[in-house]
Each structure stands twice: as structure tokens, then as C-alpha cells.
Scaffold this active site. Structure first.
Site, PDB file in Angstrom:
ATOM      1  N   GLU A 290      -9.663  -2.028   5.364  1.00 49.21           N
ATOM      2  CA  GLU A 290     -10.258  -1.884   6.666  1.00 49.21           C
ATOM      3  C   GLU A 290     -11.391  -2.819   6.773  1.00 49.21           C
ATOM      4  OE1 GLU A 290      -8.634  -0.262   8.515  1.00 49.21           O
ATOM      5  OE2 GLU A 290      -8.278   1.857   7.946  1.00 49.21           O
TER       6      GLU A 290
ATOM      7  N   ASN B  76      -7.095  -2.922  14.164  1.00 46.19           N
ATOM      8  CA  ASN B  76      -8.532  -3.156  13.910  1.00 46.19           C
ATOM      9  C   ASN B  76      -8.857  -4.397  13.119  1.00 46.19           C
ATOM     10  OD1 ASN B  76      -7.620  -2.257  11.670  1.00 46.19           O
ATOM     11  ND2 ASN B  76      -8.940  -0.510  11.349  1.00 46.19           N
TER      12      ASN B  76
ATOM     13  N   ASP C 113       0.849  -1.148   0.000  1.00 47.44           N
ATOM     14  CA  ASP C 113      -0.219  -0.104  -0.159  1.00 47.44           C
ATOM     15  C   ASP C 113       0.861   1.198   0.112  1.00 47.44           C
ATOM     16  OD1 ASP C 113       0.795  -0.308   2.449  1.00 47.44           O
ATOM     17  OD2 ASP C 113      -0.994  -0.755   3.406  1.00 47.44           O
TER      18      ASP C 113
ATOM     19  N   HIS D 207      -7.007  -4.773  10.194  1.00 45.92           N
ATOM     20  CA  HIS D 207      -6.843  -4.516   8.574  1.00 45.92           C
ATOM     21  C   HIS D 207      -5.392  -5.437   8.391  1.00 45.92           C
ATOM     22  CE1 HIS D 207      -4.563  -0.690   9.254  1.00 45.92           C
ATOM     23  NE2 HIS D 207      -3.485  -1.515   9.091  1.00 45.92           N
TER      24      HIS D 207
HETATM   25  C1  GLP Z   1      -0.092  -0.242   8.562  1.00 44.54           C
HETATM   26  C2  GLP Z   1      -0.213  -0.820   7.250  1.00 44.54           C
HETATM   27  C3  GLP Z   1      -0.120  -2.264   7.277  1.00 44.54           C
HETATM   28  C4  GLP Z   1       0.645  -2.613   8.870  1.00 44.54           C
HETATM   29  C5  GLP Z   1      -0.275  -2.152   9.985  1.00 44.54           C
HETATM   30  C6  GLP Z   1       0.298  -2.484  11.328  1.00 44.54           C
HETATM   31  O1  GLP Z   1      -1.297   0.773   8.558  1.00 44.54           O
HETATM   32  N1  GLP Z   1      -0.857  -0.282   6.251  1.00 44.54           N
HETATM   33  O2  GLP Z   1       0.671  -2.822   6.299  1.00 44.54           O
HETATM   34  O3  GLP Z   1       0.658  -3.961   8.753  1.00 44.54           O
HETATM   35  O4  GLP Z   1      -0.453  -0.897   9.750  1.00 44.54           O
HETATM   36  O5  GLP Z   1       1.385  -1.838  11.396  1.00 44.54           O
HETATM   37  P1  GLP Z   1       2.621  -2.048  12.896  1.00 44.54           P
HETATM   38  O6  GLP Z   1       3.275  -3.140  12.537  1.00 44.54           O
HETATM   39  O7  GLP Z   1       3.296  -0.580  13.006  1.00 44.54           O
HETATM   40  O8  GLP Z   1       1.555  -2.450  13.912  1.00 44.54           O
END
Ligand code: GLP
Length: 241
Positions: free
Chosen positions: A143, A136, A67, A138
Site C-alpha cells: 500500500e 491507489n 499475495d 499498490h
Molecule cells: C488486488 C491485488 C493486486 C491487483 C490489484 C488490482 O488487490 N492484490 O495484486 O493487481 O488488486 O486488481 P484489479 O485487476 O481487479 O484492478
């Protein structure tokens, strides 16, 4: 689904790198799906280390990121383009032409999404997709409520996500409202998935995603349908599993 519980972030990264090295060594042109966020940072550091110790070359590797935020230039420190350069790409022998991320500054987002899908197809399929998990549920930026059939698309970021990710920005008002993300269908087409989960704030959601009913309200629960998923979870996140 294989679930591996490890002590901490360090052991998580060690298990993840040995997994990745094993998979990549069998492939002539590895196609890797990459994630951002704090969880895979240590894995990227281990990939750099492995490259410096001549244990891996990325010369023939293609990478596709999950993304990118809409509206941030590639040079913005919070863009995922910047993140990937900073943590991985500039430190290994991968050519820029082999690294793909959605263009968050495109004038035609729908066309950009189509282009991204076609680019992935051009290389067949993603051999190994690295995934993190949002609080959440995702995956990528898909989402809660996202159809399991989605392909790369533009998303309106959920307030929980904007709030969580605001720790990387000066204030929440700076967090983009939209992003381009691979769809759940795109992610599920990967041949193999490695989900990395760390920290106590993920303990409730990882339990729901792996063991409760499969629902679009918990996007990561779709992984229960995938035939080839490996999950590495640290003890802090594994409390309820
Ligand atoms: C972000 C990314 C995800 C990622 C997630 C968790 O928003 N778009 O690809 O896996 O959040 O992030 P973290 O590893 O900082 O908890």
C-alpha cells in the site's frame, strides 16, 4: 520501460500471452510471478487455451503468487489460492508442488514470510512477474507508504483497497483486514516485469506511476527504477499517457 497501448481487455490479454509464450519458451525451468485481481483473468484463460492447443506446457514451471489474504482458508472463493486454481492451475499440467502462495492461515506470519522469501531464492529469481495495479497505486498488496526495500511481509490493508475489493465479497465487513504480500524489494528482484493495466478507473494512477516523481506514496512508481519493465495498457486506462 516499454509501454504498449492496446484497444481493450481482449487485445491486452492477446499481447500478454504472446509476450509470456516468447519468454517461457527460452527457459528450462520458468519461474513465473503471478497476480490476482480482474485484470489478468483473460491472460490466464489464454494460458489455458495455449496449453490445450499444445503451445505450452507448465510441467517444469514454478509459480509464485504476489499475495494472499490473512484468515481465509484456501477453499474460500475469495482466497487467492482458490482464484488461481479456478482460473489456471486445475486446467493446465502444473503440479501443485510447483505452485506457491503465501499461507494466509499460518500461526506464525513472520516465519511464513521468511519461508516464502527463501522459497523464491531457492529457485534463483522470478523470471517474469505479472503485475496488476491497485487504484491507489499498490502493487501486490504494498500500500502507499510502503518502503521500497520491503521483503515478503504482513500488511494492514488500506481502506481504499478493502472498499475496492469488497465487490468480490458480500459486504466490506467480510474483507480481511490483513494480507501477506511479496515486498516491493521482492518484486523489484524479478528479472522482468509485465504490468497489465485496464479500465478508466486506473487512468489517473497509471499516469502518476509511470510519469510523475518516484515516491513511496505511489508504490508502482518504483517500477521506473526497474531495468526491464513492459506495460500493457488498454485505451480506457491510457487516456492521460
Ligand atoms: C488486488 C491485488 C493486486 C491487483 C490489484 C488490482 O488487490 N492484490 O495484486 O493487481 O488488486 O486488481 P484489479 O485487476 O481487479 O484492478
Amino acid at each position: 520501460m516499454q509501454i504498449i497501448i492496446v484497444k481493450d481487455k481482449e487485445e491486452l490479454a492477446e499481447k500478454a500471452i504472446s509476450f509470456l509464450l516468447k519468454r517461457v519458451s527460452n527457459l528450462t525451468i520458468p519461474v513465473l510471478g503471478l497476480a490476482t485481481g480482474s485484470t489478468p483473468i483473460k491472460l490466464y484463460a489464454k494460458m489455458v487455451e495455449a496449453y490445450k492447443q499444445n503451445n505450452i506446457s507448465f510441467n517444469h514451471t514454478k509459480t509464485f503468487n504476489l499475495d494472499e489474504y490473512v484468515g481465509l482458508p484456501k477453499s474460500h472463493p475469495n482466497s487467492f489460492h482458490y482464484y488461481m486454481k479456478h482460473h489456471l492451475f486445475t486446467h493446465v499440467d502444473i503440479s501443485t508442488k510447483n505452485t506457491f502462495l503465501p499461507n494466509g492461515l499460518t500461526k506464525d506470519p513472520d516465519l511464513e514470510c521468511l519461508r516464502y522469501e527463501q522459497m523464491i531464492k531457492k529457485f534463483g529469481a522470478i523470471d517474469l512477474q505479472i503485475l496488476g495495479l491497485g487504484v491507489n497505486g499498490h502493487i501486490g498488496f504494498n500500500e502507499p507508504g510502503t518502503s521500497f526495500h520491503t521483503r515478503t511481509h504482513v500488511v494492514q490493508l488500506n481502506e481504499v483497497t478493502r472498499q475496492t475489493n469488497s465487490k468480490h465479497f458480500q459486504s466490506i465487513s467480510e474483507v480481511p483486514m490483513k494480507a501477506i504480500t511479496m515486498g516491493i524489494g521482492t518484486i523489484m528482484d524479478s528479472k522482468e516485469i509485465l504490468l497489465l493495466v485496464s479500465g478508466k478507473e486506473k487512468r489517473t494512477i497509471i499516469k502518476k506511476a509511470l510519469y510523475d516523481k518516484i515516491t513511496i506514496d505511489i508504490p508502482a512508481s518504483v517500477l521506473q527504477y526497474h531495468p526491464n519493465v513492459h506495460v500493457i495498457v488498454d485505451e480506457a486506462a491510457a487516456k492521460y499517457i
